[in-house]
Design a protein around this motif. Structure first.
Motif, mmCIF file in Angstrom:
data_model
loop_
_atom_site.group_PDB
_atom_site.id
_atom_site.type_symbol
_atom_site.label_atom_id
_atom_site.label_comp_id
_atom_site.label_asym_id
_atom_site.label_seq_id
_atom_site.Cartn_x
_atom_site.Cartn_y
_atom_site.Cartn_z
ATOM 1 N N TYR A 410 0.816 -1.214 0.000
ATOM 2 C CA TYR A 410 0.000 0.000 0.000
ATOM 3 C C TYR A 410 0.853 1.269 0.000
ATOM 4 C CZ TYR A 410 -4.109 -2.888 0.927
ATOM 5 O OH TYR A 410 -5.113 -3.809 0.836
ATOM 6 N N GLU A 414 0.541 3.945 -3.013
ATOM 7 C CA GLU A 414 0.048 5.308 -2.811
ATOM 8 C C GLU A 414 1.088 6.348 -3.256
ATOM 9 O OE1 GLU A 414 -1.015 5.392 1.273
ATOM 10 O OE2 GLU A 414 -3.008 4.452 0.964
ATOM 11 N N ILE A 449 -7.372 1.408 -3.608
ATOM 12 C CA ILE A 449 -7.003 2.832 -3.493
ATOM 13 C C ILE A 449 -7.882 3.668 -4.417
ATOM 14 C CG2 ILE A 449 -5.144 4.490 -3.943
ATOM 15 C CD1 ILE A 449 -3.167 2.294 -3.090
ATOM 16 N N ASN A 453 -10.442 6.699 -3.237
ATOM 17 C CA ASN A 453 -10.278 8.090 -3.675
ATOM 18 C C ASN A 453 -11.386 8.537 -4.616
ATOM 19 O OD1 ASN A 453 -7.947 8.158 -2.180
ATOM 20 N ND2 ASN A 453 -6.577 7.773 -3.937
ATOM 21 N N THR A 486 -6.118 11.795 -5.546
ATOM 22 C CA THR A 486 -6.385 12.068 -4.130
ATOM 23 C C THR A 486 -7.875 11.911 -3.882
ATOM 24 O OG1 THR A 486 -6.652 14.422 -4.579
ATOM 25 C CG2 THR A 486 -4.455 13.651 -3.939
#
Length: 492
Positions: A410, A414, A449, A453, A486
């Protein structure tokens, strides 16, 4: 000490009177038993449901008592119809069995024979007729022919029969008259047929009972057999398939079945009897005799069906017993029963009258501790221990090879996504990423992810190729995904 002829004759007679058939006829309530059985069981009703039999016998008892036949205690037995039937089963006059998942009664061979004897005794005179003597002589002549192995004598006898038949044909073709027997002789012939037919139901019942007895003997012998299972299977399955040849009665019936077993033979017999009943001499027969004559074909049909049913049932039972035969388990059960008997004998030596033993109402169960009794509460029974806080340097991480087979990276993913701009295509990002982050689990991590987001799914199909730590590759297909770098901030 030698036995005299009188003693031998008396022993044979005493043994004969122990037979259930003579016991029925010689019993205290013989007229009542014969009357009830003849009413409940008929030529067209060989078996009767147990509940129906109890109800019908109770009705017969009420009718006889209402007519005043119970003033003598020797005429009608006391007790209910159920109790009376249980006694008849015990002494061998009724046979209980299961047919189509229903418990039924049927007459035993001894009871059928007793009813036939009682019917003949009360059915009029028995006379020496020309028909009966001719039947005897023809039977003796047929036996003599069948037992003679002289070829020339048999050829001569066949030629003599052929010449006699040819002469009769020539006489009739030349205009000769047919000389029918007078009505008295035809009546004798019909009575002789009835005499012979009365023996058939008992004969059929004896064949069925011999098959059932053989089945019980086979099952008993099978449970006591300690030979290898394969050898047991071969022998007993063969006995089940050839069960009709296992008893003298069955072998005799198999020979008779070749004469009457085909449906067209029984139909032909029924047609012949129907034609005879239309002849003028039939009016000389009593009402009961005409009914018995009409029922001959039905009795033959039911008798054949009874024997074949017993054969199928016995074959099924033997086959089922063989397939479930387990000598080890049977020996364990036998050992357990012997231990119980030995313990009972030991207890009897020290016990006194009035001592009791509490029965074992259930087997003991293993103690496996506490098990959750309800699934409605998913909380564990107790809180887990708190984690121990340690410094970062004191934590022992797995080596790099073991870490490469673990879950998604992770932190690295990221960091990689942060440098892709505001939005990115997930498939392209995965294909262009570093080799260390292109494992199948990293694709799942990248999807997680993107979902966190904010992402948009398209109609196109994206195909990517993942790289495992051992160098093998695997392709995955999924709907195209456009993701944000993001997390999208919500606006109140």
């Amino acid at each position: 000490m030698s036995t005299t002829r009188a003693e031998a004759a008396y022993r044979r007679s005493a043994a004969a009177f122990r037979n259930p058939m003579l016991g029925l006829l010689h019993g205290r309530y013989a007229p009542f038993v014969v009357a009830v059985l003849s009413v409940v069981f008929t030529a067209d009703r060989a078996t009767v449901a147990v509940s129906d039999a109890h109800a019908e016998i109770a009705e017969v008892i009420d009718q006889l008592r209402g007519a005043g036949y119970d003033h003598d205690e020797r005429r009608i037995p006391s007790g209910t119809a159920r109790e009376i039937c249980r006694y008849w089963v015990k002494v061998g006059w009724l046979v209980p069995q299961i047919e189509d998942d229903v418990e039924v009664y049927r007459l035993s061979a001894q009871a059928v024979g007793a009813l036939e004897v009682a019917g003949r005794a009360g059915g009029g005179r028995t006379r020496v007729s020309q028909s009966r003597v001719r039947t005897l002589l023809e039977s003796v002549d047929r036996l003599s022919v069948d037992a003679d192995d002289d070829r020339d004598a048999r050829i001569a006898r066949l030629r003599a029969d052929r010449d006699q038949l040819d002469a009769e044909i020539v006489r009739l073709e030349g205009g000769g008259d047919v000389e029918p027997l007078d009505e008295e002789q035809l009546l004798e012939e019909a009575e002789n047929i009835l005499h012979l037919a009365r023996e058939l139901p008992a004969d059929f019942s004896r064949v069925a009972e011999s098959i059932n007895a053989m089945q019980r003997d086979v099952v008993t012998a099978l449970r006591q057999d300690v030979r290898p299972t394969g050898e047991v299977l071969r022998e007993y399955l063969q006995r089940g398939q050839h069960i009709m040849q296992a008893t003298p009665e069955g072998r005799a019936f198999a020979g008779a079945l070749r004469l009457i077993g085909e449906p067209e033979h029984i139909d032909h017999l029924a047609d012949q009897l129907h034609t005879l009943m239309a002849k003028p001499f039939a009016r000389l027969l009593a009402v009961e005799q005409r009914a018995d004559l009409r029922a001959i074909s039905r009795r033959v049909e039911l008798g054949v069906e009874e024997v074949l049913t017993a054969q199928r049932r016995a074959s099924h039972v033997i086959t089922a017993q063989v397939r479930t035969h387990d000598p080890i388990r049977d020996r364990q059960v036998d050992d357990l029963l012997r231990d119980v008997m030995a313990g009972l004998q030991t207890w009897m030596q020290t016990s006194r009258p009035g001592d009791r033993i509490d029965p074992l109402r259930s087997f003991p169960v293993a103690d496996v501790g506490h098990l959750r009794q309800s699934l409605s509460d998913i909380r564990p029974p107790g809180a887990p221990d708190k984690l121990t806080e340690v410094d970062g340097d004191a934590v022992d991480f797995l080596d790099a090879d073991e870490r490469s087979w673990g879950g998604p990276h992770y932190v690295e993913l990221e960091r990689y996504v942060a440098g892709l701009g505001d939005t990115f295509d997930l498939g392209a990002a995965f294909e262009d990423g570093p080799a260390a982050n292109r494992r199948p689990v990293d694709l799942l991590g990248l999807l997680e992810i993107a979902h966190r987001n904010g992402m948009t799914e398209g109609d196109d199909v994206t195909i990517v190729e993942a790289l495992r730590p051992d160098g093998t590759r695997r392709r995955f297909a999924f709907g195209s995904v456009t993701a944000r770098t993001t997390k999208e901030q919500s606006v109140d």
